[in-house]
Scaffold this motif. Structure first.
Motif, PDB file in Angstrom:
ATOM      1  N   GLN A 272       0.818  -1.204   0.000  1.00  0.00           N
ATOM      2  CA  GLN A 272       0.000   0.000   0.000  1.00  0.00           C
ATOM      3  C   GLN A 272       0.867   1.276   0.000  1.00  0.00           C
ATOM      4  OE1 GLN A 272      -3.481   0.169  -0.226  1.00  0.00           O
ATOM      5  NE2 GLN A 272      -3.020  -1.942  -0.833  1.00  0.00           N
ATOM      6  N   PRO A 273       0.317   2.395  -0.494  1.00  0.00           N
ATOM      7  CA  PRO A 273       1.073   3.654  -0.513  1.00  0.00           C
ATOM      8  C   PRO A 273       1.474   4.104   0.890  1.00  0.00           C
ATOM      9  CG  PRO A 273      -0.862   3.810  -1.929  1.00  0.00           C
ATOM     10  CD  PRO A 273      -0.993   2.534  -1.159  1.00  0.00           C
ATOM     11  N   ILE A 274       2.614   4.781   0.943  1.00  0.00           N
ATOM     12  CA  ILE A 274       3.111   5.325   2.208  1.00  0.00           C
ATOM     13  C   ILE A 274       3.184   6.852   2.146  1.00  0.00           C
ATOM     14  CG2 ILE A 274       4.405   3.283   2.952  1.00  0.00           C
ATOM     15  CD1 ILE A 274       6.880   4.485   1.594  1.00  0.00           C
ATOM     16  N   GLY A 275       2.649   7.447   1.098  1.00  0.00           N
ATOM     17  CA  GLY A 275       2.645   8.894   0.948  1.00  0.00           C
ATOM     18  C   GLY A 275       2.279   9.260  -0.475  1.00  0.00           C
ATOM     19  N   GLU A 291       5.453   6.811   8.655  1.00  0.00           N
ATOM     20  CA  GLU A 291       4.710   5.689   8.071  1.00  0.00           C
ATOM     21  C   GLU A 291       5.642   4.726   7.349  1.00  0.00           C
ATOM     22  OE1 GLU A 291       0.773   4.890   5.246  1.00  0.00           O
ATOM     23  OE2 GLU A 291       1.385   6.930   5.749  1.00  0.00           O
ATOM     24  N   ALA A 292       6.578   5.267   6.567  1.00  0.00           N
ATOM     25  CA  ALA A 292       7.509   4.417   5.837  1.00  0.00           C
ATOM     26  C   ALA A 292       8.453   3.683   6.780  1.00  0.00           C
ATOM     27  CB  ALA A 292       8.312   5.257   4.847  1.00  0.00           C
ATOM     28  N   LEU A 293       8.945   4.384   7.805  1.00  0.00           N
ATOM     29  CA  LEU A 293       9.845   3.740   8.770  1.00  0.00           C
ATOM     30  C   LEU A 293       9.137   2.612   9.505  1.00  0.00           C
ATOM     31  CD1 LEU A 293      11.681   6.852  10.263  1.00  0.00           C
ATOM     32  CD2 LEU A 293      12.633   5.140   8.712  1.00  0.00           C
ATOM     33  N   ALA A 294       7.878   2.851   9.891  1.00  0.00           N
ATOM     34  CA  ALA A 294       7.121   1.817  10.600  1.00  0.00           C
ATOM     35  C   ALA A 294       6.863   0.620   9.687  1.00  0.00           C
ATOM     36  CB  ALA A 294       5.794   2.401  11.102  1.00  0.00           C
ATOM     37  N   PHE A 295       6.584   0.894   8.414  1.00  0.00           N
ATOM     38  CA  PHE A 295       6.346  -0.209   7.476  1.00  0.00           C
ATOM     39  C   PHE A 295       7.584  -1.086   7.354  1.00  0.00           C
ATOM     40  CE2 PHE A 295       6.935  -1.918   3.214  1.00  0.00           C
ATOM     41  CZ  PHE A 295       5.815  -2.730   3.104  1.00  0.00           C
TER      42      PHE A 295
END
Length: 319
Positions: A272-275, A291-295
């Motif tokens: 899914q998109p992260i931004g 969000e990207a770091l958590a993913f």
């Protein structure tokens, strides 16, 4: 982040059975200005290689203004294309990109049937000739998506690629279960059955065809080593429940990103998109945002169900 995949245009000029991108009716594009605003971000990310995917990038209203921005920065550009518009843009292609990968789904009748475009194979054939006329030695390779309608023709597909004087051919399995390629709700079982292999007998035939392909090799003409080619068989076997799905080696979310025509930023084609590029944040801030770091921190490739069924993994080891 050495690799950036851009989808400059969201529509396509083919009608393939294994992809729904062509069903897009609204036109969306990444503009040259969108990329120009990200140049400092690309430099901070140390982007070395941009892959223009799609949709069909050659349908973009001003693709060459976009590529010119990247060319100035000495970024390698690879163009992925259906091949229908190569002749029209041959001079621009050899001037603005470093190499081209065309989709090739079989020998002529098989390819044209899968693409849903009469004469599609001949368009590639003429396009390759025109490219070589413009720039002898320009690198053109093929990529074949293995599925129900061509799995018995893989050796013939490799032979067709050689007959077109392409430099190489790669093979990957058709994606059946994700929301990628304009399938926001995924495919129904009925739709999957049109692309997946139907039974054990078909799996056995695919295995025989794959072993014959491995035996051919043609030196390095076939890109994948035998282990990766055999993984395609296991992909279809897993889809039928004959073995558990197994994720490939992949570090795509740590070494690359995908930017879609609407600006969505994804860690790969399938997650899914992260931004979004049209936010106020530059690309490097999106890729290193919360969000990207958590993913990435929470992603266990071996256990993730999307990764386990991945057909297009990336394991970048550096140039």
């Amino acid at each position: 982040m050495p690799i950036l995949i851009l989808n400059p245009h969201n529509r396509c000029n083919c009608r393939c059975t294994m992809c729904d991108i062509w069903k897009n009716t609204a036109r969306e594009e990444l503009r040259a200005a969108d990329i120009e605003r990200q140049i400092e971000s690309l430099e901070r990310l140390s982007v070395e290689w941009v892959v223009l995917s799609g949709g069909e990038a050659l349908m973009h209203s001003d693709l060459w203004q976009l590529t010119a921005i990247l060319r100035v920065r000495k970024i390698r550009i690879t163009l992925l294309s259906s091949g229908l518009l190569i002749s029209r843009d041959a001079a621009r292609i050899v001037d603005q990109v470093d190499d081209l990968i065309v989709s090739l789904d079989g020998p002529q009748p098989v390819h044209d049937s899968i693409r849903g475009v009469p004469g599609a194979f001949r368009c590639i054939e003429k396009g390759v000739r025109d490219l070589q006329r413009e720039k002898p030695g320009f690198r053109v390779a093929a990529r074949c998506t293995v599925q129900r309608n061509n799995f018995e023709h893989l050796c013939a597909t490799a032979a067709a690629a050689r007959g077109l004087d392409l430099q190489s051919i790669s093979f990957l399995a058709a994606d059946l279960t994700t929301t990628a390629f304009n399938r926001p709700g995924g495919w129904s079982l009925a739709k999957q059955s049109l692309v997946a292999l139907p039974d054990q007998a078909a799996i056995t035939k695919l295995e025989e065809e794959m072993e014959a392909l491995i035996a051919l090799r043609y030196g390095d003409f076939i890109v994948e080593p035998p282990a990766k080619l055999r993984r395609i068989v296991r992909h279809f076997r897993a889809h039928l429940g004959m073995e558990p799905p197994k994720a490939p080696h992949c570090n795509a979310p740590w070494t690359s990103a995908v930017v879609e025509a609407n600006g969505d930023v994804r860690p790969c084609f399938f997650h899914q998109p992260i931004g979004n590029l049209h936010s106020q944040l530059p690309l490097d801030a999106i890729l290193n945002g919360p969000e990207a770091l958590a993913f990435r921190k929470g992603l266990d490739v071996s256990a993730n169900p999307i990764c386990q069924r991945c057909v297009c993994s990336l394991h970048w080891k550096g140039a």
